[in-house]
Design a protein around this motif. Structure first.
Motif, PDB file in Angstrom:
ATOM      1  N   ARG A  59      17.228   1.710  14.516  1.00 50.05           N
ATOM      2  CA  ARG A  59      17.526   2.156  15.848  1.00 50.05           C
ATOM      3  C   ARG A  59      16.344   1.031  16.631  1.00 50.05           C
ATOM      4  NH1 ARG A  59      16.661   8.617  15.633  1.00 50.05           N
ATOM      5  NH2 ARG A  59      14.820   7.890  14.209  1.00 50.05           N
ATOM      6  N   VAL A  60      16.407   0.526  17.474  1.00 50.10           N
ATOM      7  CA  VAL A  60      15.828  -0.036  18.678  1.00 50.10           C
ATOM      8  C   VAL A  60      15.384   0.479  19.930  1.00 50.10           C
ATOM      9  CG1 VAL A  60      15.312  -2.290  19.634  1.00 50.10           C
ATOM     10  CG2 VAL A  60      16.752  -2.260  17.421  1.00 50.10           C
ATOM     11  N   VAL A  61      14.060   0.549  20.020  1.00 45.82           N
ATOM     12  CA  VAL A  61      13.596   1.436  21.070  1.00 45.82           C
ATOM     13  C   VAL A  61      12.836   0.598  21.905  1.00 45.82           C
ATOM     14  CG1 VAL A  61      12.393   3.480  21.958  1.00 45.82           C
ATOM     15  CG2 VAL A  61      13.509   3.643  19.631  1.00 45.82           C
ATOM     16  N   ARG A  82      16.478   1.897   7.125  1.00 41.63           N
ATOM     17  CA  ARG A  82      17.285   2.761   8.228  1.00 41.63           C
ATOM     18  C   ARG A  82      16.391   2.964   9.257  1.00 41.63           C
ATOM     19  NH1 ARG A  82      22.771   3.013   7.157  1.00 41.63           N
ATOM     20  NH2 ARG A  82      23.117   4.772   8.758  1.00 41.63           N
ATOM     21  N   GLY A  83      15.312   2.221   9.329  1.00 41.42           N
ATOM     22  CA  GLY A  83      14.146   2.697  10.034  1.00 41.42           C
ATOM     23  C   GLY A  83      14.222   2.386  11.707  1.00 41.42           C
ATOM     24  N   THR A  84      13.080   2.435  12.245  1.00 43.40           N
ATOM     25  CA  THR A  84      13.109   2.359  13.845  1.00 43.40           C
ATOM     26  C   THR A  84      12.239   1.310  14.317  1.00 43.40           C
ATOM     27  OG1 THR A  84      13.501   4.747  13.771  1.00 43.40           O
ATOM     28  CG2 THR A  84      12.767   3.523  15.844  1.00 43.40           C
ATOM     29  N   ILE A  85      12.484   0.306  15.104  1.00 47.71           N
ATOM     30  CA  ILE A  85      11.785  -0.646  15.881  1.00 47.71           C
ATOM     31  C   ILE A  85      11.428  -0.317  17.496  1.00 47.71           C
ATOM     32  CG2 ILE A  85      11.540  -3.010  16.575  1.00 47.71           C
ATOM     33  CD1 ILE A  85      13.529  -3.850  14.263  1.00 47.71           C
ATOM     34  N   ARG A 128       0.937  -1.197  -0.026  1.00 49.48           N
ATOM     35  CA  ARG A 128      -0.008  -0.040  -0.049  1.00 49.48           C
ATOM     36  C   ARG A 128       0.829   1.125  -0.259  1.00 49.48           C
ATOM     37  NH1 ARG A 128      -5.138   1.393   2.208  1.00 49.48           N
ATOM     38  NH2 ARG A 128      -5.152   3.742   2.139  1.00 49.48           N
ATOM     39  N   PHE A 129       1.878   1.198   0.895  1.00 47.71           N
ATOM     40  CA  PHE A 129       2.583   2.647   1.186  1.00 47.71           C
ATOM     41  C   PHE A 129       3.932   2.432   0.536  1.00 47.71           C
ATOM     42  CE2 PHE A 129      -0.157   2.602   4.952  1.00 47.71           C
ATOM     43  CZ  PHE A 129      -1.110   3.474   4.575  1.00 47.71           C
ATOM     44  N   GLY A 130       4.634   1.386  -0.221  1.00 50.02           N
ATOM     45  CA  GLY A 130       5.806   1.228  -0.620  1.00 50.02           C
ATOM     46  C   GLY A 130       6.995   1.141   0.002  1.00 50.02           C
ATOM     47  N   ALA A 131       6.948   0.959   1.480  1.00 55.98           N
ATOM     48  CA  ALA A 131       7.938   0.876   2.397  1.00 55.98           C
ATOM     49  C   ALA A 131       7.378   0.692   3.748  1.00 55.98           C
ATOM     50  CB  ALA A 131       8.706   2.293   2.322  1.00 55.98           C
ATOM     51  N   LEU A 132       8.329   0.365   4.942  1.00 56.81           N
ATOM     52  CA  LEU A 132       8.107   0.555   5.838  1.00 56.81           C
ATOM     53  C   LEU A 132       9.466   0.922   6.745  1.00 56.81           C
ATOM     54  CD1 LEU A 132       6.389  -0.709   8.299  1.00 56.81           C
ATOM     55  CD2 LEU A 132       7.848  -2.856   8.310  1.00 56.81           C
ATOM     56  N   ASP A 133       9.102   2.008   7.233  1.00 56.83           N
ATOM     57  CA  ASP A 133       9.822   2.886   8.224  1.00 56.83           C
ATOM     58  C   ASP A 133      10.042   2.465   9.635  1.00 56.83           C
ATOM     59  OD1 ASP A 133      10.784   4.527   6.063  1.00 56.83           O
ATOM     60  OD2 ASP A 133       9.129   4.919   5.748  1.00 56.83           O
ATOM     61  N   VAL A 134       8.790   2.358  10.364  1.00 57.60           N
ATOM     62  CA  VAL A 134       8.955   2.250  11.635  1.00 57.60           C
ATOM     63  C   VAL A 134       7.825   1.067  11.954  1.00 57.60           C
ATOM     64  CG1 VAL A 134       8.283   3.385  13.929  1.00 57.60           C
ATOM     65  CG2 VAL A 134       9.030   4.844  12.192  1.00 57.60           C
TER      66      VAL A 134
END
Length: 245
Positions: free
Chosen positions: A176-178, A131-134, A78-84
């Motif tokens: 990044r992992v939070v 280079r996203g965030t979890i 749907r959105f073309g990516a996954l950032d978070v």
């Protein structure tokens, strides 16, 4: 609507109520395009109507690997990516270990711990690419175990351990992992308890303090994911001022 997240793509699990719903709405308000997943998919439609930005509602059972992979694939399609990725789905079924219904143990381990692991596994290739965030929603029970919450605490300690190992593997690759550790929050989580004594104890605890609201935790998530790329906020512990443990 703010543009802090300016079109970034976020997937939030356990988004049908409480912290998940509040986080999805807060990230939408920051300009993110948000996919929301939960077993109670009917509730997600009302969330989508409330959100200021674009929302994709997904029926998602985090204990089912096929459902997990399908949700990630639908988000990217749907959105073309996954950032978070915000791993928030969880259940709390507290009670004594003696005489416990161990099917409740299995449910907690499968939902809270394995479910978040499955989501990370499915989402990680896309998150590495961006280079996203979890964001891993844990608990104060991931730091301090207490009587009658042994298995719940074990799942949350497990999330903390898995997250630190994950961080060491992916941080130099830009992911990044939070870990977010909420104290007592006014949500439906304690309603999962089938033990009347545990439900009463939770209600008494809530009545004894100014509890956190889901939005308080959502604000912590927004803070973590909107930091500059070189800043990794790895852990946020948020308790009510009145909470001792």
């Amino acid at each position: 609507m703010s543009n802090t997240l300016n079109g970034l793509v976020v997937l939030v699990t356990g988004a049908s109520s409480g912290i998940g719903e509040a986080t999805a709405l807060a990230l939408s308000a920051e300009g993110a395009r948000v996919a929301v997943g939960a077993r109670r998919a009917d509730r997600l439609e009302s969330l989508a109507r409330k959100a200021p930005g674009e929302v994709l509602a997904l029926e998602l059972d985090v204990t089912d690997q096929e459902s997990v992979r399908a949700a990630v694939a639908a988000t990217v399609e749907r959105f073309g990516a996954l950032d978070v990725l915000v791993n928030n789905a969880g259940v709390m079924l507290n009670g004594p270990i003696v005489g416990a219904d161990i099917t409740q143990w299995t449910r907690m381990v499968e939902t809270n711990l394995l479910g978040s692991m499955y989501m990370v596994h499915a989402g990680l290739p896309h998150l590495l690419e961006r280079r996203g965030t979890i964001v891993q929603v844990s608990s104060t029970s991931g730091r301090i175990a207490s009587a009658y919450a042994g298995v719940y605490a074990a799942t949350k300690f497990g999330i903390t351990a898995f997250s630190e190992s994950l961080r060491q593997e992916v941080t130099t690759r830009g992911v990044r992992v939070v870990v977010i550790e909420p104290g007592f929050v006014a949500t439906e989580l304690t309603d999962h308890n089938t033990d009347p004594t545990m439900r009463a104890a939770a209600q008494n605890m809530a009545a004894s303090m100014r509890t956190l609201q889901p939005e308080d935790i959502a604000n912590a998530v927004v803070y973590a994911v909107t930091q500059p790329e070189h800043v990794a906020v790895n852990e946020i512990l948020v308790r009510p001022t009145d909470q001792i443990q």
